[in-house]
Design a protein around this motif. Structure first.
Motif, PDB file in Angstrom:
ATOM      1  N   CYS A 449     -11.280   0.248 -14.703  1.00 32.26           N
ATOM      2  CA  CYS A 449     -11.711   0.841 -13.452  1.00 32.26           C
ATOM      3  C   CYS A 449     -12.786  -0.022 -12.817  1.00 32.26           C
ATOM      4  CB  CYS A 449     -12.227   2.267 -13.676  1.00 32.26           C
ATOM      5  SG  CYS A 449     -13.597   2.376 -14.853  1.00 32.26           S
ATOM      6  N   ALA A 450     -13.043   0.239 -11.528  1.00 30.42           N
ATOM      7  CA  ALA A 450     -14.072  -0.484 -10.795  1.00 30.42           C
ATOM      8  C   ALA A 450     -14.657   0.434  -9.746  1.00 30.42           C
ATOM      9  CB  ALA A 450     -13.495  -1.739 -10.142  1.00 30.42           C
ATOM     10  N   ALA A 451     -15.985   0.526  -9.698  1.00 28.58           N
ATOM     11  CA  ALA A 451     -16.676   1.349  -8.707  1.00 28.58           C
ATOM     12  C   ALA A 451     -17.252   0.443  -7.631  1.00 28.58           C
ATOM     13  CB  ALA A 451     -17.793   2.150  -9.377  1.00 28.58           C
ATOM     14  N   ILE A 452     -17.010   0.816  -6.369  1.00 30.55           N
ATOM     15  CA  ILE A 452     -17.450   0.000  -5.232  1.00 30.55           C
ATOM     16  C   ILE A 452     -18.043   0.904  -4.165  1.00 30.55           C
ATOM     17  CG2 ILE A 452     -16.743  -1.688  -3.475  1.00 30.55           C
ATOM     18  CD1 ILE A 452     -14.203  -1.103  -6.007  1.00 30.55           C
ATOM     19  N   ALA A 501      -1.956   0.237  -9.832  1.00 29.41           N
ATOM     20  CA  ALA A 501      -1.099  -0.205 -10.929  1.00 29.41           C
ATOM     21  C   ALA A 501      -1.888  -0.998 -11.970  1.00 29.41           C
ATOM     22  CB  ALA A 501       0.037  -1.066 -10.374  1.00 29.41           C
ATOM     23  N   PRO A 502      -1.425  -1.041 -13.230  1.00 21.36           N
ATOM     24  CA  PRO A 502      -2.091  -1.859 -14.254  1.00 21.36           C
ATOM     25  C   PRO A 502      -2.189  -3.316 -13.826  1.00 21.36           C
ATOM     26  CG  PRO A 502      -0.502  -0.377 -15.272  1.00 21.36           C
ATOM     27  CD  PRO A 502      -0.291  -0.268 -13.779  1.00 21.36           C
ATOM     28  N   LYS A 503      -3.274  -3.960 -14.256  1.00 15.80           N
ATOM     29  CA  LYS A 503      -3.538  -5.379 -13.996  1.00 15.80           C
ATOM     30  C   LYS A 503      -3.686  -5.673 -12.506  1.00 15.80           C
ATOM     31  CE  LYS A 503      -1.156  -6.976 -18.182  1.00 15.80           C
ATOM     32  NZ  LYS A 503      -0.140  -7.891 -18.759  1.00 15.80           N
ATOM     33  N   THR A 504      -4.177  -4.695 -11.768  1.00 16.39           N
ATOM     34  CA  THR A 504      -4.399  -4.856 -10.335  1.00 16.39           C
ATOM     35  C   THR A 504      -5.842  -5.203 -10.009  1.00 16.39           C
ATOM     36  OG1 THR A 504      -2.616  -3.318  -9.755  1.00 16.39           O
ATOM     37  CG2 THR A 504      -4.314  -3.661  -8.102  1.00 16.39           C
ATOM     38  N   ILE A 505      -6.782  -4.580 -10.698  1.00 16.00           N
ATOM     39  CA  ILE A 505      -8.204  -4.804 -10.419  1.00 16.00           C
ATOM     40  C   ILE A 505      -8.571  -6.236 -10.813  1.00 16.00           C
ATOM     41  CG2 ILE A 505     -10.559  -4.093 -10.961  1.00 16.00           C
ATOM     42  CD1 ILE A 505      -9.448  -1.294 -11.547  1.00 16.00           C
ATOM     43  N   PRO A 506      -9.143  -7.013  -9.889  1.00 23.42           N
ATOM     44  CA  PRO A 506      -9.470  -8.413 -10.192  1.00 23.42           C
ATOM     45  C   PRO A 506     -10.656  -8.532 -11.149  1.00 23.42           C
ATOM     46  CG  PRO A 506     -10.221  -7.841  -7.983  1.00 23.42           C
ATOM     47  CD  PRO A 506      -9.445  -6.659  -8.491  1.00 23.42           C
ATOM     48  N   ALA A 517     -13.715  -9.211  -4.567  1.00 18.01           N
ATOM     49  CA  ALA A 517     -12.259  -9.071  -4.494  1.00 18.01           C
ATOM     50  C   ALA A 517     -11.845  -7.613  -4.650  1.00 18.01           C
ATOM     51  CB  ALA A 517     -11.599  -9.936  -5.570  1.00 18.01           C
ATOM     52  N   ALA A 518     -12.548  -6.861  -5.502  1.00 12.65           N
ATOM     53  CA  ALA A 518     -12.244  -5.447  -5.674  1.00 12.65           C
ATOM     54  C   ALA A 518     -12.544  -4.671  -4.393  1.00 12.65           C
ATOM     55  CB  ALA A 518     -13.047  -4.870  -6.841  1.00 12.65           C
ATOM     56  N   ARG A 519     -13.597  -5.073  -3.696  1.00  2.81           N
ATOM     57  CA  ARG A 519     -13.930  -4.416  -2.430  1.00  2.81           C
ATOM     58  C   ARG A 519     -12.839  -4.661  -1.397  1.00  2.81           C
ATOM     59  NH1 ARG A 519     -18.644  -6.009  -2.330  1.00  2.81           N
ATOM     60  NH2 ARG A 519     -19.607  -4.128  -3.169  1.00  2.81           N
ATOM     61  N   ARG A 524      -8.033  -2.521   1.605  1.00  4.36           N
ATOM     62  CA  ARG A 524      -6.606  -2.455   1.920  1.00  4.36           C
ATOM     63  C   ARG A 524      -6.038  -1.083   1.580  1.00  4.36           C
ATOM     64  NH1 ARG A 524      -3.320  -4.988  -0.864  1.00  4.36           N
ATOM     65  NH2 ARG A 524      -4.550  -6.001  -2.484  1.00  4.36           N
ATOM     66  N   ILE A 525      -6.483  -0.540   0.463  1.00  3.00           N
ATOM     67  CA  ILE A 525      -5.969   0.757   0.046  1.00  3.00           C
ATOM     68  C   ILE A 525      -6.395   1.854   1.025  1.00  3.00           C
ATOM     69  CG2 ILE A 525      -6.165   2.559  -1.724  1.00  3.00           C
ATOM     70  CD1 ILE A 525      -6.337   0.315  -3.789  1.00  3.00           C
ATOM     71  N   THR A 526      -7.671   1.851   1.400  1.00  5.71           N
ATOM     72  CA  THR A 526      -8.184   2.922   2.250  1.00  5.71           C
ATOM     73  C   THR A 526      -7.742   2.775   3.703  1.00  5.71           C
ATOM     74  OG1 THR A 526     -10.243   1.683   2.555  1.00  5.71           O
ATOM     75  CG2 THR A 526     -10.178   3.335   0.797  1.00  5.71           C
ATOM     76  N   GLN A 527      -7.620   1.538   4.185  1.00  2.62           N
ATOM     77  CA  GLN A 527      -7.276   1.333   5.590  1.00  2.62           C
ATOM     78  C   GLN A 527      -5.781   1.289   5.830  1.00  2.62           C
ATOM     79  OE1 GLN A 527      -9.348  -1.966   7.347  1.00  2.62           O
ATOM     80  NE2 GLN A 527     -11.371  -1.130   6.903  1.00  2.62           N
ATOM     81  N   GLU A 528      -5.044   0.786   4.850  1.00  3.67           N
ATOM     82  CA  GLU A 528      -3.609   0.640   5.037  1.00  3.67           C
ATOM     83  C   GLU A 528      -2.814   1.701   4.280  1.00  3.67           C
ATOM     84  OE1 GLU A 528      -2.632  -3.308   3.890  1.00  3.67           O
ATOM     85  OE2 GLU A 528      -4.249  -4.216   5.054  1.00  3.67           O
ATOM     86  N   GLY A 529      -3.535   2.451   3.423  1.00  2.32           N
ATOM     87  CA  GLY A 529      -2.848   3.483   2.660  1.00  2.32           C
ATOM     88  C   GLY A 529      -1.914   2.920   1.620  1.00  2.32           C
TER      89      GLY A 529
END
Length: 532
Positions: A449-452, A501-506, A517-519, A524-529
């Motif tokens: 996981c990654a918190a941003i 998905a697994p192996k997605t978080i840089p 890179a995680a930010r 992309r996730i929040t703006q593009e869904g």
């Protein structure tokens, strides 16, 4: 200096053991085998090492030390994509002004897979007499530096930590002093040699004339049970690894340890390179106590490449210490507030010990949070090619580490990275604290996981990316449950959890989250869904 120190310390008992390969190589023979490699790079000023753990990697390093060329360890891809890795590699070649890039079979296969070529450097198979590619400025002579160690780039682009031979020798002395190293000790490690913890732990053993047991990181990652069995059967007395390594082993043997496994020979288990978790220390100790592992063998420590590894370490013979503090009182300048371990606001921080060897550290006023600053002969003179105005030193010459911490009873407690501290609605949160809450969640303990911190359209919140193999609906249910847990600890409206998905978080080569890179992934996730 380093070449002479290793050569004069070698004895018939100094051996490089490769347990996974079933081979052992006397160091005296390895030093002799270095002749051909040294001749091939003679006159080079800086040489890159792009190889897997093994005899060729060490031979390349020794050849650099013998000829006076600066050794530049280069991380293998890890979490990089091919395009990103080629860009990363080319940047190091250019920034370090490499003359030659030494590669083994792993490096050769890697270069063939990349979609493009590495320009401006001679690429040489360490076991071949035939060079490949142009030679940059041949016969430039010895360099001012012995090692140029590129940082992992968790929050910014990697920078070259330029270390002189004197820096390295001082740093190795710190390690040997903290370990109370003896002629009967043997360092055992699976950490990559391109990582500072792997590199300098190995050199510390060699300059003392003692043996090394070396595995590849994949030996550990693919089968931790087999790795520990091989390590327990080897001459290893000391192991260095990050906290996640100990957690991996404790989890792998959670159903019990074979009766014939003996860890009583382990007198040192250095735990560093990432935050040390009390739960991991407790679990590891409980799981392996029946196998002879002693609590005082666990030695939390704090360090970095800029200090040639070690800055502080728990004193010899001391059991690991922890302090539970108010997680909302850990901003710069805050006076720490000690609370009960089961307090709703409690966050348990492990002691990183006291100054090792002749290293020094300071955090400002005792009992208050401040940036950790360090000083000592092992500390670098600066990052390669960075002007004086961009170097991280105070006016009186101390290195600003970028880490926040506090002093309690004379020991150092590390709270987290300055750049990883998230300020939301006037409160301070540490990314590592949030990520630990997520990992404690029963259904997410195996995920990354990654918190941003996110600020958008006037709204402030903490986004948590959580890797999971679950399909869309169960993944969303897991995210909702984790989000509720985080909010229960930190307060309502603080965090939003997004499954990916697994192996997605840089991640960096050393396993740290690449925050920038995680930010961007989060954006992309929040703006593009889009769920990556």
């Amino acid at each position: 200096m380093l070449w002479d120190a290793i050569g004069s310390a070698v004895t018939p008992r100094t051996v490089l053991h490769l347990p996974a390969a079933g081979r052992s190589i006397p160091l005296s023979r390895l030093l002799g085998d270095t002749d051909a490699t040294a001749a091939a790079i003679d006159g080079d000023r800086r040489v890159g090492l792009l190889m897997a753990n093994g005899e060729p990697w060490l031979r390349g390093l020794l050849a650099c030390l013998r000829t006076g060329a600066a050794a530049v360890p280069i991380a293998l891809p890890g979490a990089f994509g091919a395009g990103a890795y080629l860009e990363h590699l080319q940047r190091i070649v250019d920034d370090a002004e490499l003359d030659t890039l030494l590669v083994d079979e792993t490096g050769i296969r890697l270069l063939k897979r990349l979609d493009g070529e590495v320009a401006g450097v001679r690429i040489r198979d360490i076991d071949s007499a035939d060079p490949v590619g142009p030679r940059r400025d041949p016969r430039r002579g010895a360099d001012d530096y012995a090692v140029i160690q590129y940082t992992s780039g968790s929050t910014s682009a990697p920078k070259g930590v330029a270390l002189t031979a004197a820096n390295v020798m001082a740093g190795l002395g710190v390690i040997v002093d903290a370990a109370a190293w003896t002629d009967d000790d043997c360092m055992g490690l699976w950490l990559p040699l391109f990582h500072d913890m792997g590199l300098f732990a190995t050199l510390a053993s060699l300059v003392h004339g003692t043996s090394v047991c070396l595995w590849r990181p994949t030996d550990f990652a693919r089968d931790p049970r087999r790795w520990l069995a091989e390590c327990a059967a080897s001459p290893t007395t000391a192991v260095p690894m990050p906290n996640f390594g100990y957690q991996t082993l404790a989890t792998a043997f959670g159903d019990g340890v074979p009766a014939d496994m003996d860890l009583s020979r382990w007198r040192l288990a250095f735990n560093g390179a990432e935050p040390v978790r009390q739960a991991t220390v407790r679990e590891f100790t409980e799981v392996f106590a029946p196998s002879g592992f002693r609590p005082e063998a666990m030695r939390p420590c704090y360090g970095m490449a800029e200090a040639t590894l070690m800055v502080t370490c728990l004193p010899e013979g001391s059991a690991p210490r922890a302090l539970t503090v108010d997680r909302f009182q850990l901003g710069p300048g805050d006076a720490i507030r000690i609370v009960l371990e089961d307090s709703d606001a409690g966050w348990t921080v492990m002691s990183a010990g006291v100054a090792a060897g002749d290293m020094r550290w300071r955090v400002g006023e005792p009992g208050r949070v401040g940036e950790i600053e360090i000083s000592g002969p092992a500390v670098m003179g600066g990052y390669l090619g960075v002007p004086a105005t961009g170097q991280p030193f105070t006016d009186d010459g101390w290195l600003r580490t970028g880490d926040l911490g506090f002093e309690h009873d004379g020991q150092l407690y590390v709270a987290g990275r300055v750049k990883d501290m998230i300020i939301q609605h006037g409160k301070n949160y540490y990314a590592e604290d949030i990520e630990e809450i997520v990992r404690r969640f029963p259904s997410a303990d195996a995920g990354r996981c990654a918190a941003i911190g996110v600020t958008e359209s006037g709204a402030e919140y903490i986004a948590v990316l959580l890797e999971t193999p679950l399909a869309s609906t169960p993944a969303a249910e897991l995210a909702a449950a984790v989000e509720a847990e985080v909010r229960a600890v930190l307060g309502p409206g603080v965090a939003r959890v997004y499954p990916v998905a697994p192996k997605t978080i840089p991640h960096t080569s050393s396993g740290k989250v690449r925050r920038r890179a995680a930010r961007e992934l989060c954006r992309r996730i929040t703006q593009e869904g889009a769920l990556a």
